[in-house]
Design an enzyme around this catalytic site. Structure first.
Site, short mmCIF file in Angstrom:
data_model
loop_
_atom_site.label_atom_id
_atom_site.label_comp_id
_atom_site.label_asym_id
_atom_site.label_seq_id
_atom_site.Cartn_x
_atom_site.Cartn_y
_atom_site.Cartn_z
N GLU A 93 0.82 -1.21 0.00
CA GLU A 93 0.00 0.00 0.00
C GLU A 93 0.85 1.26 0.00
O GLU A 93 1.98 1.27 0.48
CB GLU A 93 -0.91 0.00 1.23
CG GLU A 93 -1.97 -1.08 1.12
CD GLU A 93 -2.97 -1.07 2.25
OE1 GLU A 93 -4.08 -1.56 2.04
OE2 GLU A 93 -2.64 -0.57 3.33
N CYS A 106 3.21 8.54 1.04
CA CYS A 106 3.90 7.62 1.96
C CYS A 106 4.04 6.28 1.24
O CYS A 106 3.04 5.68 0.84
CB CYS A 106 3.07 7.49 3.23
SG CYS A 106 3.72 6.28 4.38
N CYS A 113 6.72 -6.74 7.42
CA CYS A 113 7.88 -6.22 8.16
C CYS A 113 8.22 -7.20 9.26
O CYS A 113 7.33 -7.75 9.91
CB CYS A 113 7.55 -4.85 8.76
SG CYS A 113 8.96 -4.11 9.62
N CYS A 117 6.72 -4.25 15.64
CA CYS A 117 6.34 -3.23 16.62
C CYS A 117 4.92 -3.56 17.08
O CYS A 117 4.06 -3.91 16.26
CB CYS A 117 6.39 -1.84 15.99
SG CYS A 117 8.05 -1.41 15.40
N CYS A 120 1.69 -2.08 15.48
CA CYS A 120 1.69 -1.97 14.03
C CYS A 120 1.04 -3.17 13.34
O CYS A 120 1.44 -4.32 13.57
CB CYS A 120 3.13 -1.83 13.55
SG CYS A 120 3.27 -1.80 11.77
N SER A 215 11.88 6.69 14.34
CA SER A 215 10.66 6.40 15.08
C SER A 215 11.07 6.07 16.52
O SER A 215 11.59 4.99 16.79
CB SER A 215 9.99 5.21 14.38
OG SER A 215 8.80 4.90 15.00
N LEU A 216 10.86 7.00 17.44
CA LEU A 216 11.41 6.87 18.79
C LEU A 216 10.40 6.24 19.76
O LEU A 216 10.65 5.20 20.35
CB LEU A 216 11.84 8.26 19.29
CG LEU A 216 12.74 8.30 20.51
CD1 LEU A 216 14.08 7.65 20.22
CD2 LEU A 216 12.95 9.75 20.96
N ASN A 291 -3.69 6.06 16.57
CA ASN A 291 -5.00 5.67 16.04
C ASN A 291 -5.32 4.26 16.49
O ASN A 291 -4.59 3.33 16.13
CB ASN A 291 -4.89 5.57 14.51
CG ASN A 291 -5.34 6.81 13.87
OD1 ASN A 291 -6.35 7.39 14.24
ND2 ASN A 291 -4.57 7.25 12.89
N CYS A 333 -0.11 5.42 10.20
CA CYS A 333 1.14 4.70 10.41
C CYS A 333 0.88 3.34 11.05
O CYS A 333 0.17 3.24 12.05
CB CYS A 333 2.02 5.54 11.32
SG CYS A 333 3.50 4.70 11.82
S1 SF4 Z 1 6.08 0.37 12.65
FE1 SF4 Z 1 7.40 0.24 10.84
S2 SF4 Z 1 9.24 -0.87 11.58
FE2 SF4 Z 1 7.62 -1.24 13.11
S3 SF4 Z 1 6.69 -3.19 12.45
FE3 SF4 Z 1 5.49 -1.50 11.54
S4 SF4 Z 1 6.36 -1.26 9.49
FE4 SF4 Z 1 7.84 -2.42 10.72
#
Ligand code: SF4
Length: 345
Positions: A93, A106, A113, A117, A120, A215-216, A291, A333
């Site tokens: 996407e 984006c 991935c 995270c 995510c 990304s902190l 979100n 995100c």
């Molecule tokens: S936030 Fe980014 S680095 Fe973390 S799992 Fe999702 S796609 Fe991967």
């Protein structure tokens, strides 16, 4: 003979290919312009190129494009999410975010991935494969074709960790930036990492000109490891030390993305720690209200977000706040592609 995808080539590689088939060097410039300025995918449309060269190219090469499966438009903002299908059936996407004169795209760098995270959706898919250079540039070209307008800004913040597909991502960004093609300026291109320290050092040593974001999302190792397991391998203080060295060596500012999760990283103590950790570093802080998706995290209330921003204001770094756009279409995100993934047939 296996045909060459011309979109997989850098400008120098295209020059070489044209030289190898004994054609005049200016032909490479013409072809480059047809692909990246006029956005064509057929040699037949290259009207200033002789029929004999077009036939020759047709026999040995092709120009890929992405197949659009679905486009979702946000009712609350003008954000649009594109679902593309790749040659092997995997889907990725891209998200188009218009704001005034700025049109940000984006883009994704991997299918899925591996960093997992906790907040995510892409991470929960697991890692499938790296995107090829042309699959990265094609997200820009195909969106351009669909929207009728070229994106003004590119952020590599979609599916995947771009620094774990370093070569293909950087090659694609150089192509997107090339002045005879899409010509999107290097200051308008941002690559965002979860903090892969060796690649961050490589990025610094190779002096890439694109903007860098990290990304902190946390101010202690325990907290960050809970949100982003990659922190176990590359801990917070080591990451921030590398970021500090990057700003000193390159004289460039880093953007820190900080997604606020209710009751987890949005407290006064967090804001105080963030202030201390980033003190003196040329940086920008991007606060993003989380979100909610299917996972247990929640969005902080607006007062908490404003209070957090006020606390870190003495950093003298620009602090931007945003509620994620496109939340109604899962375009925020970490929400990409989970609903539409398809395994390799
Ligand atoms: S936030 Fe980014 S680095 Fe973390 S799992 Fe999702 S796609 Fe991967």
């Amino acid at each position: 003979m296996k045909k060459t995808n011309l979109k997989s080539l850098s400008r120098q590689e295209l020059d070489q290919l044209i030289a190898d088939i004994d054609e005049k060097s200016f032909r490479a410039g013409q072809i480059w312009s047809w692909i990246y300025q006029k956005n064509v995918t057929s040699f037949n449309r290259m009207s200033n190129i002789s029929q004999s060269l077009r036939t020759k190219l047709d026999r040995m090469a092709f120009i890929s494009s992405l197949k659009l499966i679905h486009k979702t438009v946000s009712l609350r903002s003008n954000t649009e999410k594109f679902l593309w299908e790749l040659e092997d059936g995997f889907r990725i996407e891209s998200v188009y975010i218009p704001e005034g004169k700025r049109r940000t795209l984006c883009i994704s760098s991997q299918v899925g991935c591996g960093l997992q995270c906790r907040f995510c959706a892409t991470g929960s898919m697991g890692f499938r494969r790296n995107l090829e250079t042309e699959e990265i540039t094609d997200q820009v070209l195909s969106t351009y074709r669909e929207m009728g307008e070229k994106p003004t800004n590119i952020v590599v913040m979609g599916m995947g960790e771009p620094f774990l597909n370093f070569d293909n991502v950087l090659k694609a960004l150089v192509i997107i930036n090339h002045s005879d093609g899409l010509a999107i300026g290097h200051r308008k291109i941002t690559i965002s990492t979860a903090g892969i320290i060796p690649q961050l050092i490589r990025y610094m040593k190779e002096s890439h000109p694109f903007r860098l974001a990290v990304s902190l999302n946390a101010t202690t190792d325990a907290q960050r490891t809970r949100l982003m397991p990659i922190n176990k391998k590359y801990p917070l203080h080591q990451l921030l030390q590398t970021a500090r060295t990057y700003t000193q060596k390159t004289k460039k500012r880093i953007t820190f993305e900080y997604v606020l999760f209710k009751g987890i990283n949005d407290t006064q103590a967090d804001a105080n720690r963030l202030l201390k950790l980033l003190k003196g570093m040329p940086c920008k802080v991007n606060l993003i209200a989380y979100n909610p998706t299917a996972n247990p995290f929640k969005t902080p209330d607006e007062d908490t977000i404003h209070h957090f921003a006020e606390t870190i204001r003495p950093l003298c770094a620009p602090v931007t706040m945003r509620l994620s756009k496109g939340d109604d279409i899962q375009a925020a995100c970490g929400q990409l592609a989970i609903a539409n993934r398809r395994k390799k047939p």
